[in-house]
Design a protein around this motif. Sequence first.
Motif, PDB file in Angstrom:
ATOM      1  N   GLY A 422       0.828  -1.223   0.000  1.00  0.00           N
ATOM      2  CA  GLY A 422       0.000   0.000   0.000  1.00  0.00           C
ATOM      3  C   GLY A 422       0.848   1.252   0.000  1.00  0.00           C
ATOM      4  N   ALA A 423       1.927   1.273   0.804  1.00  0.00           N
ATOM      5  CA  ALA A 423       2.808   2.444   0.859  1.00  0.00           C
ATOM      6  C   ALA A 423       3.502   2.653  -0.474  1.00  0.00           C
ATOM      7  CB  ALA A 423       3.834   2.268   1.978  1.00  0.00           C
ATOM      8  N   ALA A 424       3.979   1.566  -1.071  1.00  0.00           N
ATOM      9  CA  ALA A 424       4.650   1.684  -2.371  1.00  0.00           C
ATOM     10  C   ALA A 424       3.682   2.198  -3.431  1.00  0.00           C
ATOM     11  CB  ALA A 424       5.227   0.329  -2.778  1.00  0.00           C
ATOM     12  N   LEU A 425       2.460   1.679  -3.407  1.00  0.00           N
ATOM     13  CA  LEU A 425       1.446   2.105  -4.375  1.00  0.00           C
ATOM     14  C   LEU A 425       1.093   3.584  -4.171  1.00  0.00           C
ATOM     15  CD1 LEU A 425      -0.199   0.871  -6.667  1.00  0.00           C
ATOM     16  CD2 LEU A 425      -1.996   0.348  -5.002  1.00  0.00           C
ATOM     17  N   ALA A 426       1.003   3.987  -2.903  1.00  0.00           N
ATOM     18  CA  ALA A 426       0.684   5.385  -2.598  1.00  0.00           C
ATOM     19  C   ALA A 426       1.751   6.323  -3.154  1.00  0.00           C
ATOM     20  CB  ALA A 426       0.549   5.579  -1.087  1.00  0.00           C
ATOM     21  N   MET A 427       3.038   5.973  -2.984  1.00  0.00           N
ATOM     22  CA  MET A 427       4.114   6.817  -3.493  1.00  0.00           C
ATOM     23  C   MET A 427       4.081   6.882  -5.012  1.00  0.00           C
ATOM     24  SD  MET A 427       7.371   6.212  -0.956  1.00  0.00           S
ATOM     25  CE  MET A 427       7.220   4.439  -0.717  1.00  0.00           C
ATOM     26  N   ALA A 428       3.775   5.775  -5.659  1.00  0.00           N
ATOM     27  CA  ALA A 428       3.716   5.761  -7.116  1.00  0.00           C
ATOM     28  C   ALA A 428       2.569   6.640  -7.621  1.00  0.00           C
ATOM     29  CB  ALA A 428       3.556   4.329  -7.617  1.00  0.00           C
ATOM     30  N   ILE A 429       1.411   6.573  -6.954  1.00  0.00           N
ATOM     31  CA  ILE A 429       0.257   7.391  -7.348  1.00  0.00           C
ATOM     32  C   ILE A 429       0.571   8.867  -7.157  1.00  0.00           C
ATOM     33  CG2 ILE A 429      -2.126   7.964  -6.766  1.00  0.00           C
ATOM     34  CD1 ILE A 429      -2.518   4.977  -6.081  1.00  0.00           C
ATOM     35  N   LEU A 430       1.201   9.207  -6.020  1.00  0.00           N
ATOM     36  CA  LEU A 430       1.578  10.595  -5.770  1.00  0.00           C
ATOM     37  C   LEU A 430       2.538  11.096  -6.842  1.00  0.00           C
ATOM     38  CD1 LEU A 430       2.069  10.489  -1.894  1.00  0.00           C
ATOM     39  CD2 LEU A 430       0.317  11.751  -3.121  1.00  0.00           C
ATOM     40  N   ASP A 431       3.510  10.268  -7.201  1.00  0.00           N
ATOM     41  CA  ASP A 431       4.463  10.662  -8.245  1.00  0.00           C
ATOM     42  C   ASP A 431       3.745  10.951  -9.559  1.00  0.00           C
ATOM     43  OD1 ASP A 431       6.671  10.527  -6.625  1.00  0.00           O
ATOM     44  OD2 ASP A 431       7.171   8.446  -7.137  1.00  0.00           O
ATOM     45  N   GLU A 432       2.762  10.117  -9.892  1.00  0.00           N
ATOM     46  CA  GLU A 432       2.031  10.283 -11.149  1.00  0.00           C
ATOM     47  C   GLU A 432       1.279  11.615 -11.165  1.00  0.00           C
ATOM     48  OE1 GLU A 432       0.387   9.401 -14.923  1.00  0.00           O
ATOM     49  OE2 GLU A 432       2.091   8.558 -13.814  1.00  0.00           O
ATOM     50  N   VAL A 433       0.609  11.948 -10.065  1.00  0.00           N
ATOM     51  CA  VAL A 433      -0.160  13.195  -9.995  1.00  0.00           C
ATOM     52  C   VAL A 433       0.772  14.394 -10.046  1.00  0.00           C
ATOM     53  CG1 VAL A 433      -1.773  14.552  -8.624  1.00  0.00           C
ATOM     54  CG2 VAL A 433      -2.027  12.067  -8.738  1.00  0.00           C
ATOM     55  N   VAL A 434       1.892  14.327  -9.320  1.00  0.00           N
ATOM     56  CA  VAL A 434       2.847  15.432  -9.295  1.00  0.00           C
ATOM     57  C   VAL A 434       3.444  15.653 -10.683  1.00  0.00           C
ATOM     58  CG1 VAL A 434       5.064  16.199  -8.351  1.00  0.00           C
ATOM     59  CG2 VAL A 434       3.364  15.184  -6.839  1.00  0.00           C
ATOM     60  N   GLN A 435       3.739  14.575 -11.394  1.00  0.00           N
ATOM     61  CA  GLN A 435       4.309  14.702 -12.734  1.00  0.00           C
ATOM     62  C   GLN A 435       3.343  15.380 -13.697  1.00  0.00           C
ATOM     63  OE1 GLN A 435       5.546  10.807 -14.000  1.00  0.00           O
ATOM     64  NE2 GLN A 435       7.206  10.673 -12.483  1.00  0.00           N
ATOM     65  N   LYS A 436       2.045  15.205 -13.474  1.00  0.00           N
ATOM     66  CA  LYS A 436       1.051  15.855 -14.327  1.00  0.00           C
ATOM     67  C   LYS A 436       0.806  17.304 -13.905  1.00  0.00           C
ATOM     68  CE  LYS A 436      -1.447  11.789 -15.934  1.00  0.00           C
ATOM     69  NZ  LYS A 436      -2.763  11.134 -16.115  1.00  0.00           N
ATOM     70  N   ASN A 437       1.570  17.770 -12.898  1.00  0.00           N
ATOM     71  CA  ASN A 437       1.533  19.172 -12.450  1.00  0.00           C
ATOM     72  C   ASN A 437       0.192  19.570 -11.827  1.00  0.00           C
ATOM     73  OD1 ASN A 437       3.092  21.442 -12.048  1.00  0.00           O
ATOM     74  ND2 ASN A 437       2.280  22.496 -13.844  1.00  0.00           N
TER      75      ASN A 437
END
Length: 780
Positions: A422-437
């Motif tokens: 869950g923690a790994a998935l959360a970090m990946a999702i956050l990275d995706e949203v941040v990359q889309k600005n």
Amino acid sequence: MNERIFKVLEFERIVQLLQEQAASGLGKEKASKLKPLDTLEEVNELQAQTDEAAHVIRLFGNVPLGGIFDIRPHVKRSQIGGALSAKECLDIASTIYGSKQLKRFIEDIEEPELPILRDLTDQIVPLNQLEREIKSCIDDNGHVMDGASEKLRTIRSKIRTNESRVRDKLESYTRTKSKMLSDAIITIRNERYVLPVKQEYRGSIGGIVHDQSASGATLFMEPQAVVELNNQLQEAKVQEKTEIDRILRELSALVAEDATILLQVVEVLAVIDFMFARAKLGNQMKAARPTMNDRGIIKMKQARHPLLPMDEVVANDVEIGESYRAIVITGPNTGGKTVTLKMIGLCTLMAQSGLQVPALDGCEMAVFSNVFADIGDEQSIEQSLSTFSSHMTNIVRILHELDERSLVLFDELGAGTDPQEGAALAMAILDEVVQKNARIIATTHYPELKAYGYNREGVVNASVEFDIETLSPTYRLLIGVPGRSNAFEISRRLGLQERIITSAQSHIGTDSRSVENMIASLEASRRGAEQDYEEAMELLREAEQLREELEQQWSQFEAKKEQLYRKAEEKAEKAIEKAKEEAEEIVKELRSKRNQAALKEHEWIEARKLFEDAQPKLAKEKGKQVKPKQENRALQPGDEVTLLTLNQQGTILNKINDHEYQVQVGIMKVKAKRNELKFVKGKEPLIEKPMATIKGSNYHVKPELDLRGERFEDALHQLEKYVDDALLANYPRVSIIHGKGTGALRKGVQEFAKRHPQITSYRDGGMNEGGSGATILEFK
């Protein structure tokens, strides 16, 4: 805007609150359709409307919006030839009158400028003629009046005459044949006057039976003698209805003629009512107008959740979009993470809907094209989805639809599955949203995300504060500090044995302990910084107050100096005039003796003396004041001096250099040059360190005591001794200077004053007495 977000963030409750503030059905209808806009120009226009209305409410408390109805259905029916009822016509007249009252109210406001409201009210055309026509025919209760037409007045006069004749006839039956009646009254059945006749006397009365009682013992009969009178009455009533219908058709036709103007007025009234409804809701929430931007920047000071009671909710500072695009909030459950998340989302929707937000003035909000949220337990029973599956389905949809103009709110991101995954998935999702600005605020309880903000650009950690002492959350949002695990501290305070806690700590990895230590260090640094900031702000406020006092005193000094100069000039002018007059007299005297023999010596001496006496002395005195004699005396600490620039007495604290000294003037410490100081008297030697010394039988003590910089216990000890000395010196009052600081010393001084039997009262110092940095004690 995604419709689902309104339910998740409870935007519908905001709409309900807004409807309650509307004064008419027009405003309620517009409020029910409230939706956030997604263009900056439209949002700014709505915010300007709300702000203008709020300004009127602040100045006048209310606006005349009474008596306004939604008359659009009536007007449209009149356009197609329909006849309106008396009540509908009255609503139209009332709305016309209400629009005129509102127009007059706005026009009478001279200040401030109200460009939006004035533009709207300029579109209101007062239909005075139509209002008068309706009011001349229909009274305030919605009844067509006798004076609506001459024919109606005649018909109603006939109706009253026939009714009187029918009643007179029936009353004769109640008097003469009361034994045959169940009750001696006159009643109405089928719109005809009848009598309640006992069954057995049916034949004796005669006439038409219109009804009977439930038991059948009473018949409601129209005696034959009043049948014709009732017929005449009914005929008159039919004529009355026909005439009323004709009058209402005429009024409906008049309404149809002005239908276009009426519909325009109604639309303007709806917009204005909606404006003031938004302003009233903002006033109720103690909200402020936000500055809108399209750069994704949110800055709110002391923001509150709009739906929580103001006396219970904890206000927080929130900022995102400028230095960082993502906030990851960690902390214990029930700590306020979800409330903070909903507050930010709901305030965003309110701002984009033209509503003010519950925060301090100067807040800034962004216009987003979409606000997405995954908050709460949304498990779908119908689809047989687990909590994790339900959340992930929603997150997948959000990731597919979001863009750089989106605000994303994730609550307990990655929850409901294996913690590590869950923690790994959360970090990946956050990275995706941040990359889309996009702008994202997420809450989580995974310890792995505590260091996330330190390893990602544009991401900051935050947490909700937890009070270890009370074992409860404070609901304060701390941006920049990740949430700290409090399990060991809470367990220790609840009485868990220390050896068990020590054993548990040994199972924690080195990395986890390092993170916890780092967080603890950050919290300590934050608390220290907050304390330093509060002290600095207190000093700044004190300095600003001193500067204001000095400016005021300097202005008074300059005014006094200018006044004295004017008086001196006037006096000098009078002296010069007098001298001229005396000189003229002397010249005349000399000329009169010109033809005589030479003057004797004593006469010349006398004339010279007269000239000298005629010289104005003020100029010499003024010259002495302008160039005072310089003092060369060396000053010592403790010497009392006069500061010439302020005309105030003070005491030398220390010598800075050969030409400059530090002087204590009241509660101020100032630097002054030697030529700005006038020596008054030297420092008197003191025995030990008493607050007063005895000379003969008199006590000598200063009328003020400076306790700034002293420890609390030492300060109270000095205060007690000083009060004793001041009482012996027979002072009526003294000033205790304690500064502002944290307020502890001020509270201690005032508590001492309450308990002391010789102190009758105490108060804070005035503007020229040190303000709240000093306490004035009054003695018996």
